[in-house]
Design a protein around this motif. Structure first.
Motif, PDB file in Angstrom:
ATOM      1  N   THR A  51       0.775  -1.200  -0.329  1.00  0.00           N
ATOM      2  CA  THR A  51      -0.050  -0.099  -0.196  1.00  0.00           C
ATOM      3  C   THR A  51       0.303   1.260  -0.038  1.00  0.00           C
ATOM      4  O   THR A  51       1.622   0.859   0.447  1.00  0.00           O
ATOM      5  CB  THR A  51      -0.639  -0.188   1.029  1.00  0.00           C
ATOM      6  N   PHE A  83      -8.018  -3.252  -5.124  1.00  0.00           N
ATOM      7  CA  PHE A  83      -7.380  -3.622  -4.186  1.00  0.00           C
ATOM      8  C   PHE A  83      -7.107  -5.247  -5.355  1.00  0.00           C
ATOM      9  O   PHE A  83      -8.197  -6.027  -5.373  1.00  0.00           O
ATOM     10  CB  PHE A  83      -8.134  -4.510  -3.228  1.00  0.00           C
ATOM     11  N   GLN A 130      -3.203  -1.914  -3.459  1.00  0.00           N
ATOM     12  CA  GLN A 130      -4.560  -1.021  -3.064  1.00  0.00           C
ATOM     13  C   GLN A 130      -3.385   0.147  -5.012  1.00  0.00           C
ATOM     14  O   GLN A 130      -2.207   0.636  -4.306  1.00  0.00           O
ATOM     15  CB  GLN A 130      -3.737  -0.028  -2.055  1.00  0.00           C
TER      16      GLN A 130
END
Ligand code: HAM
Length: 430
Positions: A11, A115, A127
């Motif tokens: 992320t 995602f 993500q």
């Protein structure tokens, strides 16, 4: 010791400057989407799993290995997942609202996170954000051209140069099946050299071998495409003509499409045109965006037979290719106080400025004047309003121009009009 936490692998945290860059890019993209007649939709981040299984395809990496499932609250709950992509979701929205009954052509765009539980690396996140577009309702080859030109125009407007447009056609459903059959027959001879996943793919979905991550498998499949099907002999006459026409339209529009017979894309719903836009700046994850036609998807998700085409650009990869960090939003004014007991007065001035729509801030950490100025510099304030005891009692504040260093004493009541005048003159406008 209390545990401290790190961001989840794969992320990305956007700092204030990077968030500004993201918003700037999104605004730029939005303008071009509108220019081309696309309407924005904002859809949920969660969907029923079936939406993707039945569209992206059961044997694709995305569905087989990368879906993030949300823990069920009860046994009766349907299986809910974080969306791995936008196309199937837009089709779900389109069908749920019977939009095809209201108009023949619908053009949507979306901006938001997707995602996928991939193995993270540079340019490959778990993500990430898409700027995506879907045009549903027409088979016209001019719509294929529009979608490709739209994707290219957004990249151009953002300032990405040196992109390559790879393009191929899978043909209609029956052409695609012929292509799959040819690939299956050819690769069956090389079965022993394929990885275990591809041995399975050979029977279930031979096209997926072309997007295998194993070099050996990719090479075997690519060799076949370049050597044996370069002339697309398996295409029906209509699909062949459409593809040739599309290439001409693109060339006449000033693009340089690069025909790539190995390009199939990692999602099952594609038919006919498929394309991918790559950048030399990106290394192994070089696709800035990709898309194609999905003429059977709407039917496969329970709707009528309606053709469609779309694309999605990967925002984080665009940012990597731009190699820019973004800038923070400068503050017009900053309120500083010479002593702690002036906090009430300073706070009143701060509110006065904000109510007059002048962006303003102050340091709530009650630091020394020097410390407050450091903070003002970090916020790139153009002016600092200094609340000093004696002057304030006489009805004055000090106004310092941070660029020139000049300082003047002005009446409290004249602060707003003075600042407005300076901003209008272009001095330090936020
Ligand atoms: P996709 O090729 O899976 O297509 O994703 C589009 C773009 O998203 C890629 O070219 C890449 O730039 C970015 N992207 C994909 N996966 C990642 C990742 N793990 N990390 C960072 N960026 C990534 C689709 O999703 C289709 N829905 C496109 C489409 C729309 N086809 C028709 N309509």
């Amino acid at each position: 010791m209390t545990k401290t936490y790190k961001s989840v692998r794969g992320t990305y945290d956007f700092s204030p400057a990077e968030a500004n860059l993201f918003n700037e890019l999104a605004e730029g993209a939005r303008k071009i989407f509108h220019l081309f007649g696309y309407e924005e939709i904002i859809l949920p981040l969660i969907e029923e799993e079936g939406v993707f299984v039945r569209s992206v395809g059961e044997t694709t990496d995305i569905v087989e290995k990368q879906i993030f499932r949300i823990i069920k609250r009860s046994e009766e709950d349907t299986s809910i997942v974080l969306r791995p992509e936008g196309t199937a979701q837009v089709v779900r929205y389109y069908l749920e609202n019977s939009i095809y009954k209201q108009r023949s052509l619908s053009k949507f765009f979306y901006i938001g996170p997707m995602f996928r539980g991939e193995r993270p690396q540079r340019g490959r996140l778990r993500q990430f954000n898409h700027f995506g577009a879907e045009a549903i309702g027409s088979k016209s080859i001019y719509l294929d051209a529009e979608i490709i030109l739209l994707a290219m125009k957004i990249l151009e407007a953002i300032g990405i140069s040196q992109v390559k447009l790879n393009i191929n056609t899978l043909g209609c459903q029956s052409d695609k099946e012929k292509f799959q059959q040819l690939l299956r027959e050819e690769l069956a001879r090389e079965k022993s050299r394929l990885c275990d996943d591809c041995k399975r793919r050979l029977e279930k979905n031979s096209l997926r071998i072309l997007d295998c991550k194993e070099e050996q498998c990719k090479k075997i499949a690519n060799n076949f495409c370049v050597r044996d099907i370069n002339d697309r002999f398996y295409l029906c006459a209509d699909c062949k003509k459409d593809f040739n026409d599309l290439m001409s339209i693109l060339k006449n529009s000033g693009l340089k499409p690069d025909y790539n017979p190995c390009l199939v894309r990692g999602l099952d719903y594609y038919t006919n045109t498929v394309f991918e836009i790559t950048s030399g700046y990106l290394g192994s994850q070089d696709a800035l965006g990709a898309g194609g036609r999905y003429n059977n998807l709407i039917k496969n998700l329970g709707g009528p037979e309606i053709p469609a085409i779309g694309f999605a650009l990967g925002v984080e990869r665009i940012i990597l290719a731009l190699n820019k960090k973004g800038k923070i939003t400068p503050q017009t004014a900053f309120v500083a106080l010479t002593g702690e007991k002036l906090i009430n007065e300073a706070y009143l001035i701060l509110q006065l400025l904000r109510n007059a729509n002048i962006s303003a801030d102050m340091d709530f950490c009650a630091k020394s004047l020097k410390g407050q100025f450091r903070y003002a510099e970090r916020k790139e304030a153009s002016y600092v309003v200094i609340i000093a005891d004696d002057e304030y009692k006489e009805g004055y504040v000090l106004l310092k121009n941070m660029e020139t260093g000049e300082q003047e004493k002005i009446k409290k009541e004249e602060l707003i009009s003075t600042l407005r005048g300076y901003i209008a003159d272009g001095e330090g406008a936020a």
